[in-house]
Design an enzyme around this catalytic site. Structure first.
Site: not given
Ligand code: S5P
Length: 255
Positions: A91
């Site tokens: 990011k």
């Molecule tokens: O808006 C966003 C963008 C990203 S890249 N929301 C997110 O959750 N992410 C990323 O996706 C976040 O940094 C994490 O690495 C992943 C989601 O992980 P989870 O454990 O919540 O499924």
């Protein structure tokens, strides 16, 4: 009208995006695994289990406490073994001159191993030029929307992100978004915040199910905790893969 991944190949021009679509078709998987763990060994073990089921591995390389360059060598070997690409979720969000150093220098040297990277557009188009100057065939994913509650990606912001993508088609291959943000099928939509057993995390994350994500326009679903916190990550990844790919096939059929 939703186009099949095979049809998308005809309008997607970025080589990395084409490579990704070919993997999706070969493995019948539009699942990206977000391997947000902080130890190299744990990361490699997880990827070795989940690898057969994913088209893309997403890393946050700067959360790995015992990082050495060997880690990325091993990840690249696993990418080859299991046929997936690697997306470093750095990011980027600074001036062009700064991000080009963050991308190619420091201890991570992201430009030497990642297939995809992403960037916030709040800085304006200079960030794209900066990253492009030092890229080695990477595809750039612009963050048009976020899954977090209270985020500031309003309509005007999303529109600006789209315009920046359109102006940089040779480098930008898609968006981080929570729904389809454009009818332009040459961009891929990567949707995070996907989990079939939770609706949030108390820290702003908002989850939808794999089929909801696909129905809203996800080409690739991004799943982190849903997989790495499960008691059987390989079986759970397979489940996410099948749910998302079936949702995609159903969407095509309903056309
Ligand atoms: O808006 C966003 C963008 C990203 S890249 N929301 C997110 O959750 N992410 C990323 O996706 C976040 O940094 C994490 O690495 C992943 C989601 O992980 P989870 O454990 O919540 O499924």
């Amino acid at each position: 009208m939703v186009k099949s991944f095979s049809d998308r190949l005809k309008c997607v021009s970025h080589p990395k995006a084409q490579e990704l679509i070919n993997i999706i078709l070969r493995k019948k998987s539009n699942l990206c695994f977000s391997a947000d763990v902080t130890e190299s060994q744990k990361l490699l073990e997880l990827v070795d289990k989940v690898g057969p089921h994913i088209c893309l591995l997403k890393t946050h390389i700067d959360i790995v406490s015992d990082f050495t360059p060997d880690l990325v060598t091993e990840l690249r070997k696993l990418a080859k073994k299991y046929d997936f690409l690697i997306f470093e979720d750095r990011k980027f969000a600074d001036l062009g001159n700064t991000v080009q150093k963050q991308f190619s220098e420091g201890i991570y040297k992201i430009s030497s191993w990642a297939d995809f990277i992403n960037a916030h557009v709040v800085v304006g188009p200079g960030i794209i030029t900066g990253l492009k100057n030092v890229a080695h065939n990477q595809g750039l994913i612009l963050i048009a929307q976020m899954s977090a509650a209270g985020n500031l990606c309003h309509q005007a912001y999303i529109k600006e992100a789209l315009m920046m993508a359109e102006d940089n088609r040779s480098f930008v291959c898609g968006f981080i978004c929570t729904e389809s943000v454009t009818s332009d099928e040459s961009f891929l939509n990567f949707v995070p915040g996907v989990n079939f057993s939770s609706s949030g995390d108390g820290l702003g994350q908002q989850f939808v199910s794999p089929s909801q994500a696909v129905q809203k326009g996800a080409d690739v679903i991004i799943v982190g905790r849903g997989i790495y916190q499960s008691s059987n990550p390989a079986a759970t990844a397979k489940e996410y893969k099948e749910l998302a790919y079936t949702a995609y096939l159903n969407l095509l059929e309903s056309e």
